[in-house]
Design an enzyme around this catalytic site. Structure first.
Site, PDB file in Angstrom:
ATOM      1  CG  ASP A 200      39.119  38.543  45.795  1.00  0.00           C
ATOM      2  OD1 ASP A 200      40.359  38.056  45.462  1.00  0.00           O
ATOM      3  OD2 ASP A 200      38.205  38.446  45.107  1.00  0.00           O
ATOM      4  CD  GLU A 283      43.945  28.254  39.197  1.00  0.00           C
ATOM      5  OE1 GLU A 283      43.523  28.027  38.044  1.00  0.00           O
ATOM      6  OE2 GLU A 283      43.260  28.929  39.786  1.00  0.00           O
TER       7      GLU A 283
HETATM    8  C1  UGA Z   1      39.397  32.679  40.737  1.00  0.00           C
HETATM    9  C2  UGA Z   1      40.556  32.193  41.220  1.00  0.00           C
HETATM   10  O1  UGA Z   1      40.789  32.629  42.674  1.00  0.00           O
HETATM   11  C3  UGA Z   1      41.698  33.236  40.636  1.00  0.00           C
HETATM   12  O2  UGA Z   1      43.007  33.112  40.927  1.00  0.00           O
HETATM   13  C4  UGA Z   1      41.463  32.939  39.058  1.00  0.00           C
HETATM   14  O3  UGA Z   1      42.388  33.826  38.256  1.00  0.00           O
HETATM   15  C5  UGA Z   1      40.183  33.166  38.475  1.00  0.00           C
HETATM   16  O4  UGA Z   1      39.480  32.464  39.460  1.00  0.00           O
HETATM   17  C6  UGA Z   1      40.144  32.526  37.189  1.00  0.00           C
HETATM   18  O5  UGA Z   1      40.056  31.467  36.953  1.00  0.00           O
HETATM   19  O6  UGA Z   1      39.355  33.454  36.181  1.00  0.00           O
HETATM   20  P1  UGA Z   1      37.864  34.902  41.425  1.00  0.00           P
HETATM   21  O7  UGA Z   1      37.619  35.179  42.826  1.00  0.00           O
HETATM   22  O8  UGA Z   1      36.671  34.353  40.613  1.00  0.00           O
HETATM   23  O9  UGA Z   1      39.129  34.059  41.117  1.00  0.00           O
HETATM   24  O10 UGA Z   1      38.428  36.174  40.493  1.00  0.00           O
HETATM   25  P2  UGA Z   1      38.807  37.614  41.003  1.00  0.00           P
HETATM   26  O11 UGA Z   1      38.845  37.747  42.143  1.00  0.00           O
HETATM   27  O12 UGA Z   1      37.704  38.485  40.288  1.00  0.00           O
HETATM   28  O13 UGA Z   1      40.074  38.004  39.876  1.00  0.00           O
HETATM   29  C7  UGA Z   1      41.384  37.055  40.343  1.00  0.00           C
HETATM   30  C8  UGA Z   1      42.197  38.301  40.616  1.00  0.00           C
HETATM   31  O14 UGA Z   1      42.522  38.918  39.168  1.00  0.00           O
HETATM   32  C9  UGA Z   1      42.127  39.417  41.614  1.00  0.00           C
HETATM   33  O15 UGA Z   1      43.245  39.696  42.367  1.00  0.00           O
HETATM   34  C10 UGA Z   1      41.430  40.269  40.573  1.00  0.00           C
HETATM   35  O16 UGA Z   1      41.897  41.750  41.312  1.00  0.00           O
HETATM   36  C11 UGA Z   1      42.427  40.228  39.571  1.00  0.00           C
HETATM   37  N1  UGA Z   1      41.862  40.521  38.220  1.00  0.00           N
HETATM   38  C12 UGA Z   1      40.515  40.504  37.943  1.00  0.00           C
HETATM   39  C13 UGA Z   1      42.326  41.451  37.321  1.00  0.00           C
HETATM   40  O17 UGA Z   1      43.690  41.659  37.337  1.00  0.00           O
HETATM   41  N2  UGA Z   1      41.675  41.933  36.281  1.00  0.00           N
HETATM   42  C14 UGA Z   1      40.373  41.571  35.978  1.00  0.00           C
HETATM   43  O18 UGA Z   1      39.956  42.099  34.943  1.00  0.00           O
HETATM   44  C15 UGA Z   1      39.691  40.774  36.914  1.00  0.00           C
HETATM   45 MN    MN Z   2      38.721  36.392  44.236  1.00  0.00          MN
END
Ligand code: UGA
Ligand code: MN
Length: 364
Positions: A200, A283
């Protein structure tokens, strides 16, 4: 989605062309049966069921008490042509370091929109290999079709978040998938540059040329993070001396996942370095393993003054639950369109969904 879940749900409205028609219910029933049969066809199609375990995959049953360091995930590889593609890639780009762009992704209504946009950005980047890892027990064939259409080198894997972590208030998102990608890279790649690009975020094409010559580890700002609107390394005399980030949280490396790139030789030097299952600390856990000397950090993006990647977030839209229109449908595009919505998880088609109708312009 299974046939069972297609047939359950609640109510919606599909706007289209309108034509007053006698309601018999038969055409709606026909469509439901058609969709159910089509789904069955999908689950038995050998092409779509090509996922297989990678040799040597570890998988253990979930222990009662979990630790964020536990290795629990399974990895599914979903691309039978993978070894062939890899050779072509290496022959073509011998002189330019390859960027291995790792994207965790998961099923939701905006997923295909995100992956289409990201995939089209990545298709403008030379010598890039996209490792797309689904947070799922097996790969979604629609995602596989997109990857093949884009024509860029890719690896398609699936590695589901272990059940124990799904129950947490803030689950560690994308961890199982990124760990799976690390395993795949360690097994299959000797050299190149690794970058973790969520599905995203928004990426400036200049980012890729900045990170391509990463010798050890490079860092750079990420826009739209936290209360400071940025998370950035602070540079003094060309060296990274700290971090400007509104959530230090005791982290040594207060950076976002999108704010660093790593030379793959470090993955081999530190074969156990991985991400812990702890939201917010992924990270730091990884970087603490591989960055033994802060002097090794290379500041990119004009000494960390440019924003070349943004932590954008897309509004999550719940999937619609739709009843097919009750009018004559057999010779219109509606059946195929509804199947497409269902495939892409924009909507679930169910007899208990919101009623929908076509506004016909003309008699058909
Ligand atoms: C932020 C950071 O940018 C992420 O890199 C980090 O993993 C996350 O916080 C964290 O610490 O949990 P954020 O934008 O809040 O990310 O989270 P998402 O964009 O919802 O998810 C990060 C990535 O993991 C996305 O590429 C999403 O597609 C993937 N994801 C999310 C999954 O593979 N499974 C899930 O259940 C949710
Ligand atoms: Mn995100």
């Amino acid at each position: 989605m299974t046939t069972g879940s297609m047939l359950s749900g609640s109510q919606g409205c599909l706007v289209g062309f309108s034509k007053p028609t006698v309601f018999t219910g038969a055409s709606a029933m026909f469509l439901l049966v058609y969709l159910a049969l089509w789904k069955y066809h999908d689950s038995t199609n050998p092409l779509l069921a090509s996922a297989s375990s990678l040799p040597g995959d570890e998988s253990r049953p979930l222990p009662g008490a979990h630790s964020p360091h536990d290795f629990l995930e399974r990895i599914m590889s979903c691309d039978p042509d993978e070894p062939k593609k890899e050779n072509v890639l290496l022959q073509k780009n011998e002189s330019m370091p390859i960027i291995y762009f790792v994207t965790p992704t998961y099923a939701r209504s905006v997923q295909m929109a995100e992956l289409t946009r990201l995939g089209q950005t990545l298709s403008s980047v030379p010598a890039l290999h996209w490792i797309l890892v689904e947070d799922a027990s097996k790969c979604n064939p629609i995602v596989g079709q997109l990857l093949r259409r884009l024509g860029i080198p890719f690896t398609h894997l699936a590695s589901e978040m272990p059940a124990a972590y799904k129950k947490l208030k803030i689950p560690p998102r994308g961890v199982s998938n990124r760990r799976a990608a690390l395993k795949w890279i360690r097994r299959n790649v000797k050299q190149g540059v690794l970058y973790f690009g969520d599905d995203d975020n928004s990426y400036d094409l200049r980012l890729f040329e900045e990170i391509r010559d990463t010798r050890n580890i490079s860092m750079f700002p990420v826009g739209l993070i936290g209360d400071y609107a940025v998370s950035a390394p602070v540079v003094h005399d060309g060296k990274v001396v700290g971090f400007y980030d509104s959530w230090p949280a005791g982290r040594r490396f207060a950076v976002d996942m999108a704010g660093f790139a790593v030379n793959i030789k470090l993955l081999h030097q530190f074969p156990n370095a991985t991400f812990i299952y702890e939201a917010g600390f992924e990270e730091d856990s990884f970087l603490q393993e591989i960055v033994t000397d802060a002097d090794f950090i290379e500041a990119k993006a004009a000494n960390c003054t440019e924003i070349l990647v943004w932590h954008t977030r897309t509004v999550q839209v719940p999937a619609a639950i739709l009843q097919p229109p009750t009018q004559t449908l057999t010779e219109t595009s509606i059946s195929a369109l509804l199947r497409r919505l269902d495939d892409m998880q924009l909507a679930t088609i169910s007899s208990k969904g919101k009623p929908s109708s076509v506004h016909y312009l003309t008699n058909v």
